[in-house]
Design an enzyme around this catalytic site. Structure first.
Site, short mmCIF file in Angstrom:
data_model
loop_
_atom_site.label_atom_id
_atom_site.label_comp_id
_atom_site.label_asym_id
_atom_site.label_seq_id
_atom_site.Cartn_x
_atom_site.Cartn_y
_atom_site.Cartn_z
CE LYS A 270 119.84 1.28 129.24
NZ LYS A 270 120.19 -0.36 129.65
CG LEU A 271 112.31 7.29 129.18
CD1 LEU A 271 112.03 7.52 130.65
CD2 LEU A 271 113.48 8.43 128.96
CG HIS B 30 109.00 5.50 141.74
ND1 HIS B 30 109.77 5.24 140.97
CD2 HIS B 30 109.17 6.39 142.58
CE1 HIS B 30 110.79 6.19 141.44
NE2 HIS B 30 110.58 6.56 142.37
N GLY C 287 114.14 -8.99 140.43
CA GLY C 287 112.97 -10.77 140.06
C GLY C 287 111.89 -10.13 140.59
CB SER C 288 111.43 -9.95 144.44
OG SER C 288 111.76 -8.31 144.77
CG ASN C 289 108.34 -5.77 142.17
OD1 ASN C 289 107.12 -5.95 143.09
ND2 ASN C 289 108.72 -4.66 142.70
CB SER D 288 103.83 5.29 143.56
OG SER D 288 103.55 6.08 144.81
CG ASP E 124 109.04 8.27 138.47
OD1 ASP E 124 109.27 6.67 137.75
OD2 ASP E 124 110.98 8.11 138.80
CG ASN F 255 107.13 2.21 136.69
OD1 ASN F 255 108.27 0.98 136.85
ND2 ASN F 255 108.26 3.50 136.97
#
Ligand code: GAR
Length: 201
Positions: free
Chosen positions: A86-87, A104, A11-13, A136, A145, A102
């Site tokens: 997960k997708l 990446h 969870g750093s983002n 990205s 992606d 998202n």
């Protein structure tokens, strides 16, 4: 603007988004969703008194249909995948067309796709001997992606000695560009013109 953040790990983002929220105040993380019952990101969410849900079919989980209802109730306008591995189901993606983003940890369209997440990405970048990497932020479509890229930032990795070193440099960038893009969304400054994503001044 109310947002939902999807997570799978430390969870750093998520933390970077929440720290930036304190300063910008033009968005609010209303919900944090994970495919796990326990993860570092949930601890962070709890520390900020944010409601959490675990997605899935096991007891105690919420389904995507139920989640969609909650998001409508809560007036969620943007879904942010911040280390969610997960997708998402196609129906869910279609409901939030161009409203799911998202992060990446590489420069797409290279080093993306199924299985390309976390340490796997940095290992592949290291083994390729690439001299730059980066992060990205892109729109989410039903595949891994491949959605249109919103923002990217590079970092020099010509002198690194390990994939871990790449991960460290890229993570620092992730923590800058994800809150940056969310802020631009909140300000209505992200547009699509002639098939390209443009961030207006
Ligand atoms: C981040 O590096 C993110 O870019 C990556 O997982 C990590 C989550 O870290 N996501 C992917 O690889 C998705 N393909 P965090 O939980 O500390 O934010």
């Amino acid at each position: 603007m109310k947002i939902a953040v999807f997570v799978s790990g430390r969870g750093s983002n998520l933390r970077a988004i929440l720290e930036a929220q304190k300063k910008k105040k033009n968005y609010e993380v209303s919900v944090v969703v994970s495919d796990k019952f326990d993860c570092g990101a949930f601890e962070i969410a709890k520390g900020f008194s944010i409601q959490t849900f675990t997605i899935g079919t096991k007891e105690g989980c919420i389904s995507y249909d139920e989640l969609l209802k909650k998001f409508i109730e809560k007036e969620i306008e943007l879904v942010v995948l911040a280390g969610f591995l997960k997708l998402l189901p196609v129906e869910f993606v279609n409901q939030f067309n161009f409203k799911i983003i998202n992060i990446h940890p590489a420069l797409l369209p290279s080093f993306g796709g199924k299985g390309m997440y976390g340490a796997n990405v940095h290992k592949a970048v290291f083994e390729s001997s690439a001299k730059v990497s980066g992060a990205s932020v892109h729109f989410v479509d039903p595949n891994y992606d491949t959605g249109k890229i919103i923002a990217q930032k590079c970092v020099d990795i010509s002198d690194v000695k390990s994939p871990e070193e790449i991960a460290e440099r890229v993570l620092e960038i992730e923590h800058q560009i994800l809150p940056f893009v969310i802020d631009k969304f909140a300000e209505g400054k992200i547009k699509i013109a002639d098939g390209r994503v443009v961030i207006c001044d």
